[in-house]
Design an enzyme around this catalytic site. Sequence first.
Site, PDB file in Angstrom:
ATOM      1  N   SER A   1       5.908  -1.884  -1.959  1.00 12.67           N
ATOM      2  CA  SER A   1       5.869  -2.830  -3.090  1.00 12.67           C
ATOM      3  C   SER A   1       4.861  -2.385  -4.149  1.00 12.67           C
ATOM      4  CB  SER A   1       5.615  -4.257  -2.617  1.00 12.67           C
ATOM      5  OG  SER A   1       4.652  -4.369  -1.599  1.00 12.67           O
TER       6      SER A   1
ATOM      7  N   GLY B   1       0.844  -1.199   0.000  1.00 15.60           N
ATOM      8  CA  GLY B   1       0.000   0.000   0.000  1.00 15.60           C
ATOM      9  C   GLY B   1       0.875   1.243   0.000  1.00 15.60           C
ATOM     10  N   LEU B   2       0.232   2.368  -0.224  1.00 14.30           N
ATOM     11  CA  LEU B   2       0.956   3.642  -0.276  1.00 14.30           C
ATOM     12  C   LEU B   2       1.650   3.935   1.050  1.00 14.30           C
ATOM     13  CD1 LEU B   2      -1.816   5.840  -1.957  1.00 14.30           C
ATOM     14  CD2 LEU B   2       0.377   5.185  -3.003  1.00 14.30           C
ATOM     15  N   SER B   3       2.671   4.759   1.008  1.00 12.23           N
ATOM     16  CA  SER B   3       3.289   5.248   2.228  1.00 12.23           C
ATOM     17  C   SER B   3       2.221   5.961   3.064  1.00 12.23           C
ATOM     18  CB  SER B   3       4.420   6.223   1.876  1.00 12.23           C
ATOM     19  OG  SER B   3       4.977   6.750   3.058  1.00 12.23           O
ATOM     20  N   GLY B   4       2.138   5.646   4.338  1.00 16.04           N
ATOM     21  CA  GLY B   4       1.145   6.286   5.202  1.00 16.04           C
ATOM     22  C   GLY B   4      -0.221   5.627   5.182  1.00 16.04           C
ATOM     23  N   SER B   5      -0.358   4.541   4.398  1.00 15.73           N
ATOM     24  CA  SER B   5      -1.671   3.882   4.331  1.00 15.73           C
ATOM     25  C   SER B   5      -1.970   3.137   5.625  1.00 15.73           C
ATOM     26  CB  SER B   5      -1.746   2.941   3.124  1.00 15.73           C
ATOM     27  OG  SER B   5      -0.724   1.962   3.198  1.00 15.73           O
ATOM     28  N   GLY B   6      -0.904   2.741   6.357  1.00 14.60           N
ATOM     29  CA  GLY B   6      -1.120   2.046   7.635  1.00 14.60           C
ATOM     30  C   GLY B   6      -0.508   0.655   7.710  1.00 14.60           C
ATOM     31  N   LYS B   7       0.352   0.316   6.757  1.00 12.87           N
ATOM     32  CA  LYS B   7       0.946  -1.040   6.724  1.00 12.87           C
ATOM     33  C   LYS B   7       1.687  -1.370   8.027  1.00 12.87           C
ATOM     34  CE  LYS B   7       3.466  -0.014   3.124  1.00 12.87           C
ATOM     35  NZ  LYS B   7       3.035   1.396   3.022  1.00 12.87           N
ATOM     36  N   SER B   8       2.625  -0.506   8.412  1.00  9.80           N
ATOM     37  CA  SER B   8       3.434  -0.790   9.607  1.00  9.80           C
ATOM     38  C   SER B   8       2.576  -0.802  10.862  1.00  9.80           C
ATOM     39  CB  SER B   8       4.527   0.266   9.791  1.00  9.80           C
ATOM     40  OG  SER B   8       5.406   0.229   8.712  1.00  9.80           O
TER      41      SER B   8
HETATM   42  P1  ADP Z   1       2.928   2.815   6.214  1.00  8.13           P
HETATM   43  O1  ADP Z   1       3.643   1.723   6.975  1.00  8.13           O
HETATM   44  O2  ADP Z   1       1.881   2.280   5.280  1.00  8.13           O
HETATM   45  O3  ADP Z   1       3.834   3.814   5.569  1.00  8.13           O
HETATM   46  P2  ADP Z   1       2.331   3.843   8.823  1.00  8.13           P
HETATM   47  O4  ADP Z   1       1.684   2.679   9.549  1.00  8.13           O
HETATM   48  O5  ADP Z   1       3.766   4.133   9.095  1.00  8.13           O
HETATM   49  O6  ADP Z   1       2.074   3.654   7.265  1.00  8.13           O
HETATM   50  O7  ADP Z   1       1.533   5.170   9.100  1.00  8.13           O
HETATM   51  C1  ADP Z   1       0.132   5.224   9.026  1.00  8.13           C
HETATM   52  C2  ADP Z   1      -0.334   6.418   9.873  1.00  8.13           C
HETATM   53  O8  ADP Z   1      -1.747   6.569   9.735  1.00  8.13           O
HETATM   54  C3  ADP Z   1      -0.047   6.233  11.348  1.00  8.13           C
HETATM   55  O9  ADP Z   1       0.319   7.475  11.897  1.00  8.13           O
HETATM   56  C4  ADP Z   1      -1.399   5.763  11.900  1.00  8.13           C
HETATM   57  O10 ADP Z   1      -1.564   6.080  13.259  1.00  8.13           O
HETATM   58  C5  ADP Z   1      -2.365   6.529  11.015  1.00  8.13           C
HETATM   59  N1  ADP Z   1      -3.681   5.916  10.841  1.00  8.13           N
HETATM   60  C6  ADP Z   1      -4.837   6.578  10.936  1.00  8.13           C
HETATM   61  N2  ADP Z   1      -5.877   5.735  10.718  1.00  8.13           N
HETATM   62  C7  ADP Z   1      -5.364   4.520  10.485  1.00  8.13           C
HETATM   63  C8  ADP Z   1      -5.938   3.242  10.201  1.00  8.13           C
HETATM   64  N3  ADP Z   1      -7.261   3.059  10.094  1.00  8.13           N
HETATM   65  N4  ADP Z   1      -5.107   2.191   9.983  1.00  8.13           N
HETATM   66  C9  ADP Z   1      -3.773   2.367  10.054  1.00  8.13           C
HETATM   67  N5  ADP Z   1      -3.161   3.545  10.334  1.00  8.13           N
HETATM   68  C10 ADP Z   1      -3.949   4.622  10.549  1.00  8.13           C
END
Ligand code: ADP
Length: 206
Positions: free
Chosen positions: A110, A36-43
């Site tokens: 990815s 998924g996109l950066s910031g989507s919530g993967k980690s």
């Molecule tokens: P990624 O690993 O995809 O780059 P991160 O997990 O690092 O994304 O960051 C996602 C951010 O979005 C976090 O700050 C998280 O707290 C926030 N967030 C808000 N809503 C959600 C949600 N429903 N699921 C996952 N993350 C969320």
Amino acid sequence: MNAHEGKNIVWHHSAISKLDRQRSHGHNSLMVWFTGLSGSGKSTIANALQYQLHQRGISVYLLDGDNLRHGINKNLAFSETDRKENIRRTAEIGKLFVEAGIVVLAALISPFEEDREMAKAIVGAAEFIEVYVKCPIHECESRDPKGLYKRARNGEIKQFTGIDQPYEEPQNPDITLDTSILDVDKAVANLLSFLEKKLLFNGSEK
Ligand code: ADP
């Protein structure tokens, strides 16, 4: 031709099989791949899932793309070639974890379908679960947990997925989690119920 073809390197078989190891752990092993996109919530989701699986006595390990780039992948950047190699190495490491009887989670943007297909082929389709962490780019950009979108918009980061490099949506993910709708707890609950049956050890070869 790979670098070792024609050289005298022969696969050495282990006296302990993957099934033996899964039996010891008391569950099946597989790789759960978050894209998924950066910031989507993967980690965030992968970490929360890791915690919940651990609480349930499952042997689990998270390979976080950003963390791998501090070590085994530190010589790789974000060109398409380097992203491919990043994914190849992560999938090969994941395959070893699966062989060791452990549930391995991987959180990597990815962005290319071809690379995710490669990861699935390396691990083996029967033990590979693709999770699409879906979130519109404007939402990812407003979260911007690491300040990366801001820097990419300022031109400080090149080849940033969703800005000047594409993200190819998964065509056939095993599960999609729309994080603009689901909160973290609900996303993890969905994953846990999806994984429950798959982790039950029944002693059969995949
Ligand atoms: P990624 O690993 O995809 O780059 P991160 O997990 O690092 O994304 O960051 C996602 C951010 O979005 C976090 O700050 C998280 O707290 C926030 N967030 C808000 N809503 C959600 C949600 N429903 N699921 C996952 N993350 C969320």
